[in-house]
Enzyme design. Structure first.
Site, PDB file in Angstrom:
ATOM      1  N   CYS A 110      70.146 -26.999  53.424  1.00 17.75           N
ATOM      2  CA  CYS A 110      70.212 -28.082  52.446  1.00 17.75           C
ATOM      3  C   CYS A 110      71.523 -28.072  51.678  1.00 17.75           C
ATOM      4  O   CYS A 110      71.645 -28.691  50.638  1.00 17.75           O
ATOM      5  CB  CYS A 110      69.017 -28.032  51.510  1.00 17.75           C
ATOM      6  SG  CYS A 110      68.837 -26.460  50.696  1.00 17.75           S
ATOM      7  N   ASP A 164      76.492 -22.412  48.256  1.00 15.40           N
ATOM      8  CA  ASP A 164      76.656 -21.092  47.646  1.00 15.40           C
ATOM      9  C   ASP A 164      76.976 -20.037  48.686  1.00 15.40           C
ATOM     10  O   ASP A 164      77.775 -19.139  48.440  1.00 15.40           O
ATOM     11  CB  ASP A 164      75.397 -20.711  46.863  1.00 15.40           C
ATOM     12  CG  ASP A 164      75.413 -21.333  45.480  1.00 15.40           C
ATOM     13  OD1 ASP A 164      76.473 -21.268  44.825  1.00 15.40           O
ATOM     14  OD2 ASP A 164      74.400 -21.903  45.053  1.00 15.40           O
ATOM     15  N   HIS A 218      78.914 -29.769  41.006  1.00 17.96           N
ATOM     16  CA  HIS A 218      77.706 -30.597  41.001  1.00 17.96           C
ATOM     17  C   HIS A 218      77.988 -32.071  40.762  1.00 17.96           C
ATOM     18  O   HIS A 218      77.268 -32.929  41.226  1.00 17.96           O
ATOM     19  CB  HIS A 218      76.654 -30.012  40.067  1.00 17.96           C
ATOM     20  CG  HIS A 218      75.993 -28.829  40.700  1.00 17.96           C
ATOM     21  ND1 HIS A 218      76.407 -27.535  40.457  1.00 17.96           N
ATOM     22  CD2 HIS A 218      75.041 -28.750  41.654  1.00 17.96           C
ATOM     23  CE1 HIS A 218      75.698 -26.716  41.210  1.00 17.96           C
ATOM     24  NE2 HIS A 218      74.860 -27.416  41.943  1.00 17.96           N
ATOM     25  N   GLU A 231      71.441 -17.845  50.355  1.00 17.85           N
ATOM     26  CA  GLU A 231      72.646 -18.308  49.654  1.00 17.85           C
ATOM     27  C   GLU A 231      73.656 -17.195  49.423  1.00 17.85           C
ATOM     28  O   GLU A 231      74.760 -17.449  48.964  1.00 17.85           O
ATOM     29  CB  GLU A 231      72.274 -18.901  48.286  1.00 17.85           C
ATOM     30  CG  GLU A 231      71.329 -20.076  48.386  1.00 17.85           C
ATOM     31  CD  GLU A 231      71.247 -20.860  47.094  1.00 17.85           C
ATOM     32  OE1 GLU A 231      71.954 -21.864  46.967  1.00 17.85           O
ATOM     33  OE2 GLU A 231      70.469 -20.452  46.203  1.00 17.85           O
TER      34      GLU A 231
HETATM   35  C1  PEP Z   1      73.527 -24.661  47.986  1.00 17.39           C
HETATM   36  O1  PEP Z   1      73.975 -23.739  47.312  1.00 17.39           O
HETATM   37  O2  PEP Z   1      73.931 -24.936  49.123  1.00 17.39           O
HETATM   38  C2  PEP Z   1      72.463 -25.516  47.436  1.00 17.39           C
HETATM   39  C3  PEP Z   1      71.858 -26.392  48.192  1.00 17.39           C
HETATM   40  O3  PEP Z   1      72.180 -25.367  46.122  1.00 17.39           O
HETATM   41  P1  PEP Z   1      73.080 -25.942  44.911  1.00 17.39           P
HETATM   42  O4  PEP Z   1      74.172 -26.767  45.497  1.00 17.39           O
HETATM   43  O5  PEP Z   1      72.176 -26.719  44.045  1.00 17.39           O
HETATM   44  O6  PEP Z   1      73.568 -24.695  44.272  1.00 17.39           O
HETATM   45 MG    MG Z   2      72.850 -23.092  45.567  1.00 16.04          MG
END
Ligand code: PEP
Ligand code: MG
Length: 762
Positions: free
Chosen positions: A679, A632, A366, A608
């Site tokens: 996303c 994910d 993150h 995911e």
């Molecule tokens: C993903 O997993 O692609 C996503 C957009 O969620 P995060 O990165 O917040 O887990």
């Molecule tokens: Mg995710």
């Protein structure tokens, strides 16, 4: 007799604790020889770039040859061990056809030979050898022991190699200009700046060795910290005087005694007087004491190691507190650390932060996502980062390639300044596309939305022409608090985003904690957090959290034209969706009853995990839209932890299995005539954007930084061409092949500016 496990641990501990690389090697051969009861133990090290092995450390042969004798790669038994990358165990070494006689070594009397390769990341760094006069084969357990040991020691050697200790040691290279340290490209761009090493509060490992600027000040600061800890302990002891049994209370006396007794504090003062800064002196003294305690046979005394560590951390916490008030970030800060966290990053004033270098983490950690959102170049997973030596040093961060250069030369600096200027020029050009739609040369419209987490993203996103929010990571504001935010606090925050984006659509994801996202006030401790209590699993188990959030979202949307889209993370089965829909319905009724005029929100599912791919059709039937969380999805399809730098090169965005899954999701959503978007970070990469557009993804949601680049790219390509590329790619069997093919296509189409290899400094 110590158990083998115990012996192994001790050797590794002693080797790691040795003050220099040279000493580490000496400790290694001495202790291995004792542990195996052999007459000779040696380490041969590969000298990078020389095609030779150096006789680097030894016990039992001619000491004059150590550090001098070399043997060519591929020659002798050392060469054999290295070639085969497995142990060689011989009863009589000199009778083996590969035996190579080196008169200066004095090996003649020794018959039995056992050599184990020292391997790190598939590469043989050296060979560890034991020898004995007696003609015999080493037994299986000895072989296993040596192999286990060499696997653990490999990391020590790899580290020394990376930080240049090894180069110094073999005298190969005294000039360490442009020292290149490889990591993983975390966020693109170039930064030229000054390293500022940050460490988590009170972690001994993160404390760098530094000279004291003023011995008097360091002594004073240390004494003050010790006094504060002493006061704390007295206070806690008094507080518990009534409630704790005597034996437990005695622990506090032990602590006080340790602080009063000069053993620890006296040693620290002595080190400070010799010129170390207080934190470094404390770290080193605590380490010394720890290794002494841990070696004790007596279990009670061994346990005292924990007390020593605890005390050390308490004092360190005070030392760091005193320091943080003074924390100074230079105008061109490159944040460097063992593990840079999102909060460390947000602590630096935005205008001063130029780059991020983190020893841990990978491309979809993150903190890397955050760096990309803030347009800050980042290199992650720099396993061999010599953190301690970098503080205050000039650094170049190449976020395109995942490289860090320490002590850069004037020539390299100038080259990178050119790349930086080109990057800036391109950014300005892109700025002109701001108000234009994202439409391909043959008229196909794609929606480019943003992923958002921090309020400070809003204006940047609008500035860059975002047409909606495709992912609001609601956990980010949750993380910044020290308790759950109230419904009203959430409503206000969500409202400010919706108003700023009005009348554009806003996609709110329900709280997605667990995995690597923790709330300090709601700790989740699990052995396997990415397969554990995460995302929708948590909020369905806590409907009060889900309902408060859904109500806040609905209220925030009241009276606005912009569509509210509620998105559910980590869905792995239909029942979760049904349950969540029921809760959204309940929230809607409640909010309406409270007198708010709220529209029905759209509800969507994030794809995911693999099960959601295989049930995409059934999911799509039940909801308004699907959105792929490719970060994910890639992690779960490939079974590669997105944060683990050790397996980072197995995390492949363009893995054929991932691409096929993505295509399946798009097809299934289309078959149900439902919207489909993505996303994950893939949407913001040039190759990803082209392939996803070709698959029929209508919404590509990404960070604000990538948005203009993707718009430029898609406005310069035809959908028919993209489809042709997709068809080819779907027949390919390897991620690397796909990447190379796509890069070639983009370059041929005149779009090479977005291909990193076209960006290399001269
Ligand atoms: C993903 O997993 O692609 C996503 C957009 O969620 P995060 O990165 O917040 O887990
Ligand atoms: Mg995710």
């Amino acid at each position: 007799m110590l158990s083998q496990l115990h012996q192994l641990r001790e050797i590794v501990q002693d080797v790691s604790a040795a003050p220099t690389f040279h000493k580490a090697l000496e400790v290694m051969v001495r202790e291995v020889r004792i542990a195996l009861g052999t007459e000779v133990c040696s380490v041969y090290l590969r000298m990078p770039g020389r095609g030779q092995y150096l006789f680097a450390a030894n016990e039992g042969l001619n000491p004059d040859a150590v550090g001098r004798a070399t043997i060519d790669e591929g020659v002798g038994l050392v060469g054999l061990v290295s070639e085969r990358a497995e142990p060689v165990n011989l009863e009589a070494a000199s009778q083996h056809p590969r035996y190579f006689h080196m008169p200066e070594m004095g090996e003649e009397p020794f018959n039995a030979f056992l050599g184990a390769p020292i391997i790190h990341h598939r590469e043989v760094l050296g060979v560890l050898v034991v020898q004995q006069r007696e003609k015999r084969r080493f037994d299986e357990s000895e072989e296993a022991f040596l192999l286990t040991l060499s696997a653990q020691l490999a990391a020590v050697i790899a580290h020394a190699e990376a930080v240049g200790d090894m180069a110094n040691f073999v005298n190969a290279n005294d000039d360490r200009e442009d020292l290149k340290i490889q990591g993983i490209a975390g966020s693109p761009g170039i930064a030229l700046g000054v390293a500022t090493v940050v460490h988590p509060a009170a972690s001994l490992d993160g404390v760098p060795d530094k000279e004291a600027e003023s011995v008097t000040v360091e002594l004073m600061v240390f004494d003050r910290a010790v006094e504060s800890v002493r006061n704390d302990i007295r206070r806690i002891s008094d507080q518990f005087a009534q409630s704790l049994p005597r034996e437990e209370l005695a622990l506090f006396d032990v602590y006080l005694h340790m602080l009063d007794d000069d053993a620890i504090t006296g040693d620290v003062r002595q080190r400070i007087r010799r010129g170390e800064w207080a934190q470094g002196a404390l770290k080193n003294v605590i380490r010394e004491h720890l290794s002494r305690f841990k070696r004790m046979e007596d279990a009670y005394l061994r346990e005292r190691a924990t007390d020593v560590e605890d005390l050390g951390l308490r004092v360190l916490a005070y030392l760091q507190d005193i320091r943080t008030h003074k924390a100074h970030f230079p105008p061109d800060t490159v944040l460097v650390g063992e593990e840079i966290t999102p909060s460390m990053l947000t602590n630096v004033p935005a205008e001063r932060l130029k780059g991020v270098v983190s020893k841990r983490g990978a491309v979809n950690s993150h903190v890397a996502i955050l760096a990309r959102a803030l347009d800050i170049p980042a290199v992650m997973g720099v396993v061999d980062l010599p953190t301690h030596q970098l503080d205050g040093q000039p650094l170049i961060v190449d976020g395109h390639y995942g490289e860090v250069y320490a002590n850069p030369s004037a020539k390299l600096t100038a080259e990178y300044q050119t790349v930086l200027a080109e990057d800036r020029e391109f950014a300005e050009e892109l700025n002109e596309l701001r108000g234009l739609p994202c439409i391909t040369l043959d008229g196909h419209r794609v929606l480019l939305w943003v992923n958002i987490g921090l309020t400070r993203d809003i204006s940047r996103s609008l500035d860059r022409g975002a047409e909606g929010i495709g992912l609001f990571r609601t956990e980010v504001p949750f993380m910044a608090q020290d308790r759950f935010p109230t419904e009203e606090e959430q409503r206000r925050l969500y409202r400010s985003h919706m108003e700023a984006f009005e009348p554009r659509p806003v996609t709110m994801r329900t709280l997605d904690v667990g995995g690597d996202k923790a709330l300090s006030y709601f700790p989740i401790a699990e052995d396997n957090p990415f397969l554990g209590w995460r995302g929708i699993r948590v909020t369905l188990d806590h409907p009060e959290i889900f309902l408060a959030q859904a109500r806040a979202m609905l209220k925030a949307n009241a009276g606005l034209q912009g569509v509210l889209r509620i998105m559910l993370p980590m869905v792995s089965s239909i029942s979760e969706v049904e349950e969540a829909q029921r809760l959204v319905g309940q929230a809607h009724r409640e909010v309406t009853e409270e007198g708010f005029e709220v529209k029905d929100p759209l509800v969507g599912v994030m794809v995911e995990v693999p099960s959601a791919v295989y049930q995409a059709r059934e999911l799509a039937r039940r909801v308004d839209f699907l959105a792929v969380g490719s970060n994910d999805l890639t992690q779960y399809m490939l079974a590669v932890d997105r944060n683990n730098s050790r397996v980072a090169d197995l995390y492949r965005d363009f893995h054929p299995a991932v691409l096929r899954a993505l295509r399946e999701v798009a097809r299934n959503a289309q078959a149900e005539r439902k919207g489909v978007g993505i996303c994950g970070e893939l949407a913001g990469t040039p190759i990803g954007a082209v392939l996803l557009m070709a698959m029929g993804y209508q919404v590509l949601s990404m960070n604000a930084t990538n948005l203009p680049k993707v718009k430029w790219l898609l406005r310069n390509i035809k959908r028919t061409d993209a489809r042709r590329m997709l068809a080819r790619v779907l027949k390919m069997e390897r991620a690397e092949e796909i990447r190379q093919y796509m890069e070639g296509q983009l370059i041929d189409a005149g779009l090479g500016r977005l291909v990193p290899s076209h960006h290399e400094p001269a």
